[in-house]
Design an enzyme around this catalytic site. Structure first.
Site, PDB file in Angstrom:
ATOM      1  N   ASP A   9       0.611  -1.091   0.036  1.00 25.09           N
ATOM      2  CA  ASP A   9       0.152   0.036   0.006  1.00 25.09           C
ATOM      3  C   ASP A   9       0.828   1.345   0.065  1.00 25.09           C
ATOM      4  O   ASP A   9       2.177   1.148   0.194  1.00 25.09           O
ATOM      5  CB  ASP A   9      -0.866  -0.117   1.128  1.00 25.09           C
ATOM      6  CG  ASP A   9      -1.660   1.325   1.319  1.00 25.09           C
ATOM      7  OD1 ASP A   9      -2.215   1.689   0.343  1.00 25.09           O
ATOM      8  OD2 ASP A   9      -1.887   1.881   2.512  1.00 25.09           O
ATOM      9  N   ALA A  11       0.010   5.308   1.287  1.00 30.29           N
ATOM     10  CA  ALA A  11      -0.337   6.219   2.349  1.00 30.29           C
ATOM     11  C   ALA A  11      -0.314   5.465   3.725  1.00 30.29           C
ATOM     12  O   ALA A  11      -1.218   4.546   3.614  1.00 30.29           O
ATOM     13  CB  ALA A  11      -1.354   6.984   2.276  1.00 30.29           C
ATOM     14  N   LYS A  49     -11.544   5.405  -3.087  1.00 33.47           N
ATOM     15  CA  LYS A  49     -12.175   6.682  -2.321  1.00 33.47           C
ATOM     16  C   LYS A  49     -13.562   7.162  -2.647  1.00 33.47           C
ATOM     17  O   LYS A  49     -14.244   7.263  -1.706  1.00 33.47           O
ATOM     18  CB  LYS A  49     -11.342   7.925  -2.618  1.00 33.47           C
ATOM     19  CG  LYS A  49      -9.862   7.816  -2.193  1.00 33.47           C
ATOM     20  CD  LYS A  49      -9.690   7.153  -0.713  1.00 33.47           C
ATOM     21  CE  LYS A  49      -8.397   6.888  -0.143  1.00 33.47           C
ATOM     22  NZ  LYS A  49      -8.327   5.578   0.096  1.00 33.47           N
ATOM     23  N   ASP A 174      -1.773  -1.071   5.842  1.00 37.05           N
ATOM     24  CA  ASP A 174      -1.964  -0.492   7.302  1.00 37.05           C
ATOM     25  C   ASP A 174      -3.407  -0.395   7.606  1.00 37.05           C
ATOM     26  O   ASP A 174      -4.097  -0.095   8.724  1.00 37.05           O
ATOM     27  CB  ASP A 174      -1.315   0.707   7.446  1.00 37.05           C
ATOM     28  CG  ASP A 174      -2.335   1.784   6.621  1.00 37.05           C
ATOM     29  OD1 ASP A 174      -2.232   1.641   5.344  1.00 37.05           O
ATOM     30  OD2 ASP A 174      -2.721   2.907   6.913  1.00 37.05           O
TER      31      ASP A 174
END
Length: 226
Positions: A9, A11, A49, A174
């Site tokens: 990933d 960010a 998103k 994360d």
């Protein structure tokens, strides 16, 4: 299991976030008269998103059509690009060293993200990862039919890298949907990092194979199998 590829990933996993994504969500909704609490964005981190925006809108009882969702997403994109253009983006500790170790040991790696290509290109340009040959294989959420937790971004990365067996791959992320994506794709191992949205205690609930606090811990995991 021999590890042939690692899928990261961006960010919060390989790049500092410092709450940038959270603030962009809050500001995008605020522009349309909706006040979000900080914690409302946590559960949608890692998602495509526009899907994240729909989830939040539904939780607020908003019957937004696709046009409205796109308008909010456009505002989110504007917010993200402005932030990333103005801050000194940095790789998280140990990330570059891990990339170099993977290259030295002939292990392929690539990136996938809940961001669109428009935002991702700003991030990669700011980091200089295209010039450093780290970003040879990148798949964004708007380049597949569905984002996480669906496996399509991983499958597309495998095609780009010429990897035939997903069981030889490690997914690193994360968020909860990073874990789900890795498992849905059939990755041999799924690794969570504590450098993003969730604490170690939170991540344990998602049942990844490993949880690490520093990216260079990934090297020891790979060495167990190679």
């Amino acid at each position: 299991m021999k590890v042939n590829a690692v899928f990261f990933d961006i960010a919060g996993t390989t790049v500092t976030d410092d709450g940038f994504v959270k603030v962009a969500f809050i500001n995008a909704f605020k522009a349309f008269g909706i006040a979000l609490k900080d914690e409302e964005t946590d559960s949608v981190m890692g998602f495509k998103k526009i899907e994240a925006i729909k989830i939040i809108a539904d939780e607020h009882g908003l019957s937004w059509n696709n046009q409205k969702l796109l308008e909010v997403h456009d505002r989110f994109t504007t917010e993200m690009k402005a932030v990333y253009a103005s801050v000194a983006l940095q790789p998280l500790p140990g990330v570059i060293e891990t990339f170099k170790w993977l290259q030295q040991h002939g292990i392929a790696f690539g990136f996938n993200t809940g961001f669109t290509r428009e935002i991702t290109d700003v991030v990669l340009a700011k980091l200089g990862w295209n010039q450093d040959n780290y970003a040879k294989a990148v798949v964004c959420s708007d380049e597949v039919i569905a984002g996480r937790p669906a496996p399509y971004m991983i499958q597309k990365l495998m095609d780009k890298l010429g990897i035939a067996n997903v069981a030889t791959c490690i997914k690193v992320g994360d968020t909860e949907v990073d874990v789900m994506e890795g498992k849905n794709a059939g990755c041999g191992k799924v690794v969570s990092v504590t450098t993003g949205t969730y604490s170690r205690a939170d991540l344990e609930q998602f049942k990844p194979d490993f949880i690490i606090d520093h990216m260079q811990e990934l090297v020891a995991i790979i060495e167990q199998y190679n």
